[in-house]
Design an enzyme around this catalytic site. Structure first.
Site, PDB file in Angstrom:
ATOM      1  N   ASP A 111      42.604  31.206  47.098  1.00  0.00           N
ATOM      2  CA  ASP A 111      43.288  32.472  47.382  1.00  0.00           C
ATOM      3  C   ASP A 111      43.987  32.317  48.718  1.00  0.00           C
ATOM      4  O   ASP A 111      43.342  32.250  49.770  1.00  0.00           O
ATOM      5  CB  ASP A 111      42.278  33.621  47.410  1.00  0.00           C
ATOM      6  CG  ASP A 111      42.974  34.984  47.466  1.00  0.00           C
ATOM      7  OD1 ASP A 111      44.174  35.031  47.811  1.00  0.00           O
ATOM      8  OD2 ASP A 111      42.301  35.994  47.177  1.00  0.00           O
ATOM      9  N   GLU A 137      46.479  34.391  49.607  1.00  0.00           N
ATOM     10  CA  GLU A 137      47.060  35.744  49.728  1.00  0.00           C
ATOM     11  C   GLU A 137      48.331  35.869  48.891  1.00  0.00           C
ATOM     12  O   GLU A 137      49.227  35.038  48.933  1.00  0.00           O
ATOM     13  CB  GLU A 137      47.336  36.144  51.191  1.00  0.00           C
ATOM     14  CG  GLU A 137      47.733  37.606  51.345  1.00  0.00           C
ATOM     15  CD  GLU A 137      46.774  38.586  50.672  1.00  0.00           C
ATOM     16  OE1 GLU A 137      46.933  38.810  49.456  1.00  0.00           O
ATOM     17  OE2 GLU A 137      45.861  39.111  51.341  1.00  0.00           O
ATOM     18  N   ASN A 138      48.321  36.953  48.127  1.00  0.00           N
ATOM     19  CA  ASN A 138      49.373  37.207  47.136  1.00  0.00           C
ATOM     20  C   ASN A 138      49.504  36.056  46.148  1.00  0.00           C
ATOM     21  O   ASN A 138      50.589  35.812  45.604  1.00  0.00           O
ATOM     22  CB  ASN A 138      50.721  37.497  47.806  1.00  0.00           C
ATOM     23  CG  ASN A 138      50.658  38.743  48.652  1.00  0.00           C
ATOM     24  OD1 ASN A 138      50.108  39.756  48.228  1.00  0.00           O
ATOM     25  ND2 ASN A 138      51.200  38.679  49.856  1.00  0.00           N
ATOM     26  N   ASP A 185      42.435  42.088  50.936  1.00  0.00           N
ATOM     27  CA  ASP A 185      42.732  43.506  51.161  1.00  0.00           C
ATOM     28  C   ASP A 185      41.583  44.403  50.698  1.00  0.00           C
ATOM     29  O   ASP A 185      41.781  45.582  50.445  1.00  0.00           O
ATOM     30  CB  ASP A 185      44.027  43.878  50.436  1.00  0.00           C
ATOM     31  CG  ASP A 185      43.967  43.547  48.947  1.00  0.00           C
ATOM     32  OD1 ASP A 185      42.892  43.149  48.454  1.00  0.00           O
ATOM     33  OD2 ASP A 185      45.014  43.670  48.270  1.00  0.00           O
ATOM     34  N   HIS A 218      25.785  50.275  29.537  1.00  0.00           N
ATOM     35  CA  HIS A 218      26.233  51.237  30.535  1.00  0.00           C
ATOM     36  C   HIS A 218      27.756  51.273  30.561  1.00  0.00           C
ATOM     37  O   HIS A 218      28.434  50.281  30.254  1.00  0.00           O
ATOM     38  CB  HIS A 218      25.657  50.951  31.926  1.00  0.00           C
ATOM     39  CG  HIS A 218      26.025  49.622  32.510  1.00  0.00           C
ATOM     40  ND1 HIS A 218      27.152  49.406  33.238  1.00  0.00           N
ATOM     41  CD2 HIS A 218      25.384  48.422  32.472  1.00  0.00           C
ATOM     42  CE1 HIS A 218      27.202  48.144  33.639  1.00  0.00           C
ATOM     43  NE2 HIS A 218      26.143  47.521  33.175  1.00  0.00           N
ATOM     44  N   ASP A 265      27.623  44.589  29.869  1.00  0.00           N
ATOM     45  CA  ASP A 265      27.170  45.974  30.058  1.00  0.00           C
ATOM     46  C   ASP A 265      25.912  46.259  29.235  1.00  0.00           C
ATOM     47  O   ASP A 265      25.193  47.226  29.521  1.00  0.00           O
ATOM     48  CB  ASP A 265      28.257  46.963  29.634  1.00  0.00           C
ATOM     49  CG  ASP A 265      29.470  46.972  30.557  1.00  0.00           C
ATOM     50  OD1 ASP A 265      29.399  46.382  31.648  1.00  0.00           O
ATOM     51  OD2 ASP A 265      30.491  47.581  30.178  1.00  0.00           O
ATOM     52  N   ASP A 314      11.115  57.663  37.821  1.00  0.00           N
ATOM     53  CA  ASP A 314      12.174  57.829  36.808  1.00  0.00           C
ATOM     54  C   ASP A 314      12.659  56.500  36.227  1.00  0.00           C
ATOM     55  O   ASP A 314      13.281  56.489  35.157  1.00  0.00           O
ATOM     56  CB  ASP A 314      13.384  58.563  37.412  1.00  0.00           C
ATOM     57  CG  ASP A 314      13.078  59.997  37.811  1.00  0.00           C
ATOM     58  OD1 ASP A 314      11.999  60.505  37.444  1.00  0.00           O
ATOM     59  OD2 ASP A 314      13.914  60.607  38.502  1.00  0.00           O
TER      60      ASP A 314
END
Ligand code: AHR
Ligand code: AHR
Length: 423
Positions: free
Chosen positions: A143, A145-146, A222, A341, A360, A413
């Protein structure tokens, strides 16, 4: 390292041989907000990434769920401008996604995207928006950037392979007009393979580089927070390490003997069996997890309940769809539909075959946090456990921004007595 309520508060140094005190802490809000009330990012659960080293010593990696991020915007000794640097990390090659951006390395000190060449970080995942390697991914890229880069072409480097290693050593290094991507199976001795070594990407802004010297882990420069991945160890160096030095690090990693550890620390569940899950909070000890259509809640069920309700409160234990070391729960009432979930609510959906659905719908089992039965945590969000709240069920953390993350009565719970299915 301080462990606070199942989260890593402070954990990683970027050792420049003897360390510079560059601790990574909860990432603050950047151009993008994190999930915490003030826009900062979540901390990682301390139990999401257990391993053993050296034939049995237990150790814990940093399991980054989307929303988790660490940062140091005032790091010392990290390369700035076009200065040379290197970095390596040991990652879980099976834990990734296409979100932006599971990174470890050099980023902006402001948390904002300040332009091409303002980052130089390891990226791992199957985001192909900017660039890609061979096959479907996931890939090691840089990475900068951009852009996530696999080589000199900003779009594709066929020599950058899809990775399938459980433990993967990733290395990125850069110096004026030269950078490299190297990787290897972290469990096997032998040199790193070079996926790319050459000139900077052929796009304006990356030569010379404009590195800023902050350190990120699990997020984009970012504060993009869409990515997931697991980091076990890593380091950044001032100066451009030779291939031989990196290979010596890789030999040391292989000798450390990374091995998987069980994700289930509670009573085992028998795959193929039909179970029921009964609440243990004093309000609710006659209530069981049951479905009504796609809604999942706790309902009062007993041996004299109607046959239809008994089926709705019965669940077949399956091998985890998203990680075979954990479990999924298929509805006896609606075969092919599993508990999963969705925006942190527990729902029943038909399996659509997607990686997102599978993850999930995957849960790991621990001993009940209140001392009774089992607690069932989300595989993909290890700080989040199946919790009833006003009889609805969520994957909830002990404290957090959602109403259902309330700390009161949390341990009760999230603790369930697992018994035989009603049907
Ligand atoms: O370079 C890819 C990403 O683009 C960076 O991590 C982020 O800062 C920007 O959104
Ligand atoms: O439940 C949290 C996330 O919400 C799930 O991972 C995703 O499917 C949904 O966007």
């Amino acid at each position: 390292m301080i462990i606070k309520v199942f989260v890593f508060e402070v954990l990683i140094e970027a050792p420049l041989f003897f360390g510079r005190g560059n601790h990574l802490r909860r990432a603050p809000r950047g151009a993008f907000r994190g999930p915490e009330a003030d826009g900062s990012d979540n901390l990682a659960s301390a139990i999401g990434a257990p391993v053993t080293l050296g034939g049995g010593q237990r150790a814990y990696g940093v399991f980054v769920s989307p929303g988790t991020g660490y940062r140091n915007n005032a790091a010392r000794g990290i390369a700035v401008g076009d200065q040379p640097e290197g970095m390596y990390a040991v990652l879980d090659g099976t834990h990734y996604n296409a979100g932006c951006c599971f990174d470890y390395g050099n980023a902006e000190v402001s948390g904002n995207d300040t332009g091409n060449g303002h980052m130089e970080a390891i990226y791992y995942g199957d985001n192909a928006f900017w660039g890609s390697g061979a096959g479907p991914g996931p890939w090691l890229m840089a990475d900068l950037e951009n852009g996530l880069f696999s080589g000199r072409s900003p779009k594709n480097n066929p020599a950058d392979p899809s990775v399938s290693r459980r433990f993967f050593t990733a290395a990125v290094k850069g110096k004026p007009n030269q950078w490299a991507l190297r990787g290897a199976d972290a469990q096997r001795p032998g040199p790193l393979s070079t996926y790319f070594s050459g000139g900077r990407p052929a796009v304006a802004g990356y030569d010379p580089m404009s590195k800023e010297g902050a350190i990120v882990l699990g997020i984009g420069g970012d504060n993009s927070i869409g990515a997931q991945g697991t980091f076990y160890e890593g380091a950044m160096t001032a100066g451009y390490p030779s291939d031989a030095t990196e290979d010596a690090v890789q030999a040391n990693i292989a000798a450390a003997g990374y091995a998987t550890a069980s994700l289930n620390t509670g009573p085992r569940l028998a795959v193929g069996s039909s179970i029921s899950l009964r609440a243990t909070s004093s309000c609710c000890t006659t209530r069981y997890i049951a479905r009504s259509g796609s809604v999942v809640s706790t309902r009062v069920v007993s041996s004299s309940s109607a046959a239809a309700l008994k089926k709705q409160a019965s669940w077949t234990v399956r091998t985890g769809l998203g990680n075979g070391a954990c479990y999924s729960f298929e509805s006896v009432d609606a075969p092919g539909s599993f508990l999963r979930h969705h925006y942190f609510d527990l729902v029943l959906d038909a399996n659509d075959g997607s990686k997102q659905y599978a993850e999930d719908a995957t849960f790991c089992s621990l001993a009940g946090l209140n001392g009774q039965g089992n607690s069932i945590r989300s595989w993909s969000y290890p700080a989040r456990f199946l919790r009833h709240y006003h009889n609805n069920i969520h994957v909830a953390s002990n404290g957090g921004v959602h109403i259902f993350d309330a700390t009161a009565s949390y341990n009760d719970d999230v603790s369930w007595i697992i018994g035989a299915g009603f049907a």
